[in-house]
Scaffold this motif. Structure first.
Motif, PDB file in Angstrom:
ATOM      1  N   MET A 114      80.745 -14.231  32.860  1.00 28.92           N
ATOM      2  CA  MET A 114      82.047 -14.339  32.198  1.00 28.92           C
ATOM      3  C   MET A 114      82.161 -13.215  31.185  1.00 28.92           C
ATOM      4  SD  MET A 114      82.468 -18.402  31.512  1.00 28.92           S
ATOM      5  CE  MET A 114      84.055 -18.268  30.668  1.00 28.92           C
ATOM      6  N   GLY A 116      84.333 -13.569  28.616  1.00 28.46           N
ATOM      7  CA  GLY A 116      84.713 -14.242  27.381  1.00 28.46           C
ATOM      8  C   GLY A 116      83.945 -15.546  27.219  1.00 28.46           C
ATOM      9  N   VAL A 138      87.032 -12.847  22.274  1.00 30.58           N
ATOM     10  CA  VAL A 138      87.352 -12.634  20.862  1.00 30.58           C
ATOM     11  C   VAL A 138      87.360 -11.125  20.621  1.00 30.58           C
ATOM     12  CG1 VAL A 138      86.698 -13.164  18.492  1.00 30.58           C
ATOM     13  CG2 VAL A 138      86.011 -14.693  20.331  1.00 30.58           C
ATOM     14  N   LYS A 152      73.505  -0.805  20.966  1.00 30.70           N
ATOM     15  CA  LYS A 152      73.952  -2.152  20.641  1.00 30.70           C
ATOM     16  C   LYS A 152      73.013  -2.803  19.640  1.00 30.70           C
ATOM     17  CE  LYS A 152      75.061  -6.611  22.673  1.00 30.70           C
ATOM     18  NZ  LYS A 152      75.636  -7.284  23.834  1.00 30.70           N
ATOM     19  N   SER A 178      72.640 -14.327  25.077  1.00 32.45           N
ATOM     20  CA  SER A 178      73.043 -13.009  25.580  1.00 32.45           C
ATOM     21  C   SER A 178      72.920 -12.964  27.093  1.00 32.45           C
ATOM     22  CB  SER A 178      72.149 -11.930  24.965  1.00 32.45           C
ATOM     23  OG  SER A 178      72.498 -10.664  25.494  1.00 32.45           O
ATOM     24  N   ASP A 179      73.776 -12.173  27.733  1.00 33.61           N
ATOM     25  CA  ASP A 179      73.612 -11.955  29.176  1.00 33.61           C
ATOM     26  C   ASP A 179      72.818 -10.676  29.448  1.00 33.61           C
ATOM     27  OD1 ASP A 179      75.419  -9.917  28.656  1.00 33.61           O
ATOM     28  OD2 ASP A 179      77.113 -10.941  29.585  1.00 33.61           O
ATOM     29  N   TYR A 183      67.201  -9.451  26.234  1.00 35.69           N
ATOM     30  CA  TYR A 183      67.450 -10.017  24.910  1.00 35.69           C
ATOM     31  C   TYR A 183      67.450 -11.538  24.970  1.00 35.69           C
ATOM     32  CZ  TYR A 183      68.718  -9.786  20.062  1.00 35.69           C
ATOM     33  OH  TYR A 183      68.683  -9.870  18.691  1.00 35.69           O
ATOM     34  N   TYR A 194      74.759 -19.183  10.414  1.00 39.67           N
ATOM     35  CA  TYR A 194      74.470 -18.588  11.717  1.00 39.67           C
ATOM     36  C   TYR A 194      72.958 -18.740  11.900  1.00 39.67           C
ATOM     37  CZ  TYR A 194      73.844 -14.581  14.949  1.00 39.67           C
ATOM     38  OH  TYR A 194      73.527 -13.740  15.992  1.00 39.67           O
ATOM     39  N   ARG A 196      69.701 -18.312  14.084  1.00 39.34           N
ATOM     40  CA  ARG A 196      69.102 -17.612  15.232  1.00 39.34           C
ATOM     41  C   ARG A 196      67.959 -18.458  15.781  1.00 39.34           C
ATOM     42  NH1 ARG A 196      67.277 -11.857  13.418  1.00 39.34           N
ATOM     43  NH2 ARG A 196      67.889 -11.325  15.545  1.00 39.34           N
ATOM     44  N   ARG A 210      78.785 -17.979  26.158  1.00 36.12           N
ATOM     45  CA  ARG A 210      79.146 -18.531  24.850  1.00 36.12           C
ATOM     46  C   ARG A 210      79.990 -19.768  25.038  1.00 36.12           C
ATOM     47  NH1 ARG A 210      78.884 -13.016  22.770  1.00 36.12           N
ATOM     48  NH2 ARG A 210      77.972 -13.120  20.707  1.00 36.12           N
TER      49      ARG A 210
HETATM   50  N1  WAQ Z   1      84.369 -12.939  23.056  1.00 39.71           N
HETATM   51  C1  WAQ Z   1      84.019 -14.072  23.689  1.00 39.71           C
HETATM   52  N2  WAQ Z   1      82.926 -14.177  24.460  1.00 39.71           N
HETATM   53  C2  WAQ Z   1      82.167 -13.082  24.600  1.00 39.71           C
HETATM   54  C3  WAQ Z   1      82.471 -11.857  23.973  1.00 39.71           C
HETATM   55  C4  WAQ Z   1      83.637 -11.807  23.167  1.00 39.71           C
HETATM   56  N3  WAQ Z   1      84.025 -10.702  22.549  1.00 39.71           N
HETATM   57  N4  WAQ Z   1      81.529 -10.955  24.301  1.00 39.71           N
HETATM   58  C5  WAQ Z   1      80.670 -11.595  25.099  1.00 39.71           C
HETATM   59  N5  WAQ Z   1      81.046 -12.874  25.301  1.00 39.71           N
HETATM   60  C6  WAQ Z   1      80.391 -13.899  26.101  1.00 39.71           C
HETATM   61  C7  WAQ Z   1      80.304 -13.509  27.572  1.00 39.71           C
HETATM   62  O1  WAQ Z   1      80.353 -14.672  28.362  1.00 39.71           O
HETATM   63  C8  WAQ Z   1      78.929 -12.891  27.658  1.00 39.71           C
HETATM   64  O2  WAQ Z   1      78.384 -13.062  28.956  1.00 39.71           O
HETATM   65  C9  WAQ Z   1      78.150 -13.713  26.643  1.00 39.71           C
HETATM   66  O3  WAQ Z   1      79.073 -14.062  25.633  1.00 39.71           O
HETATM   67  C10 WAQ Z   1      76.997 -12.956  26.038  1.00 39.71           C
HETATM   68  O4  WAQ Z   1      77.485 -11.722  25.517  1.00 39.71           O
HETATM   69  O5  WAQ Z   1      70.920 -13.091  16.127  1.00 39.71           O
HETATM   70  O6  WAQ Z   1      74.357  -9.940  23.131  1.00 39.71           O
HETATM   71  O7  WAQ Z   1      77.331  -9.549  24.394  1.00 39.71           O
HETATM   72  O8  WAQ Z   1      69.683 -11.794  17.388  1.00 39.71           O
HETATM   73  O9  WAQ Z   1      75.467 -10.304  25.990  1.00 39.71           O
HETATM   74  C11 WAQ Z   1      72.894 -12.715  20.236  1.00 39.71           C
HETATM   75  C12 WAQ Z   1      72.173 -12.195  19.039  1.00 39.71           C
HETATM   76  C13 WAQ Z   1      73.394 -11.583  21.076  1.00 39.71           C
HETATM   77  C14 WAQ Z   1      71.273 -13.223  18.455  1.00 39.71           C
HETATM   78  C15 WAQ Z   1      74.427 -12.076  22.015  1.00 39.71           C
HETATM   79  O10 WAQ Z   1      75.851 -11.474  23.773  1.00 39.71           O
HETATM   80  C16 WAQ Z   1      70.562 -12.665  17.238  1.00 39.71           C
HETATM   81  C17 WAQ Z   1      74.858 -11.043  23.003  1.00 39.71           C
HETATM   82  P1  WAQ Z   1      76.522 -10.630  24.945  1.00 39.71           P
END
Ligand code: WAQ
Ligand code: MG
Length: 237
Positions: A114, A116, A138, A152, A178-179, A183, A194, A196, A210
């Motif tokens: 996905m 989003g 978002v 990133k 994360s996807d 990570y 928040y 972790r 998410r």
């Molecule tokens: N808005 C909504 N959902 C999103 C967005 C966005 N802008 N960007 C990503 N997603 C959803 C989407 O389904 C992705 O597959 C999923 O979230 C994961 O996105 O504190 O890297 O950008 O160290 O791969 C967590 C950090 C990192 C934890 C999450 O997410 C930490 C990350 P990714």
């Protein structure tokens, strides 16, 4: 003068377009070309694969439309295995008064590809996104004074997104994995913190997602989605 710059990358997979990743920034005019460059190269060289398609969108923004908010407080819970991490998440959801934490976790760990987020109504347990394949993305947020966007920073970018999201009146929580295959740290956010969790999936796993927890007593879904997509937010540390 400020600009919002958004990047989204995807690749072809048979007939489908597979989401690879996205990123964005709100920048001053003098940084615009640098940021476009950084975001394009991030889209083209991603840990989820090489892009066939990179979309970059530039919008001029009015400073008076931006709201400034303070970042959520953060803390880290160390775990050794993803099973342990998911138990921590379940307990945290329970302590927030979520009656069916397993439903939230099932949705989160079964999400793939996905671009989003899922929005889950915490009373009806129904999904509220119009488009169940894409979810709600978002956008229009950034950290104040961010310097380097070419690599990133998972933590910073997620904290920015979570801070904007939890500032929506009716979003009371968020869980995220994360996807990106390399990570494995994910998080749970609530109105105050928040949190972790250092392992929520196995290394090499391309799934992630998410889930936003929506309380329909606090605001309409239309207002909530409009805020998540369109309100310009700058997050301060
Ligand atoms: N808005 C909504 N959902 C999103 C967005 C966005 N802008 N960007 C990503 N997603 C959803 C989407 O389904 C992705 O597959 C999923 O979230 C994961 O996105 O504190 O890297 O950008 O160290 O791969 C967590 C950090 C990192 C934890 C999450 O997410 C930490 C990350 P990714
Ligand atoms: Mg990703």
């Amino acid at each position: 003068m400020k600009y919002s710059v958004k990047m989204r990358a995807s690749k072809k997979n048979n007939k489908e377009n597979l989401h690879i990743g996205g990123a964005e920034s709100i920048v001053d005019e003098e940084d615009l070309l640098n940021i476009i460059n950084s975001l394009a190269s991030r889209g083209l060289n991603h840990s989820r694969g090489q892009a066939d398609f990179v979309n970059i969108k530039i919008n001029k923004v009015r400073e008076e439309d931006i709201i400034n908010i303070r970042a959520l407080k953060t803390k880290t819970i160390e775990v050794d295995t993803k099973e342990e991490g998911l138990v921590v998440m379940e307990k945290l959801l329970n302590s927030m008064g979520i009656e069916n934490p397993q439903r939230v976790i099932d949705l989160l760990i079964n999400t793939k590809n996905m671009r989003g987020a899922i929005i889950l109504n915490i009373l009806s347990l129904k999904r509220m996104e119009g488009d169940l394949d894409k979810g709600v993305r978002v956008t229009n947020m950034d950290f104040a004074n961010r310097r380097d966007i070419s690599n990133k920073n998972h933590f910073k970018e997620a904290l920015c997104l979570a801070t904007k999201t939890l500032n929506a009146k009716a979003i009371i929580g968020e869980v995220c994995i994360s996807d990106d295959p390399d990570y494995v740290t994910g998080y749970l956010a609530n109105k105050k913190e928040y949190i972790r969790i250092t392992k929520l999936k196995e290394r090499g796993d391309l799934n992630g997602g998410r889930v936003f927890l929506y309380d329909p007593r606090l605001d309409t879904i239309e207002n909530t989605i409009d805020y998540l997509k369109n309100q310009l937010v700058i997050v301060h540390e």
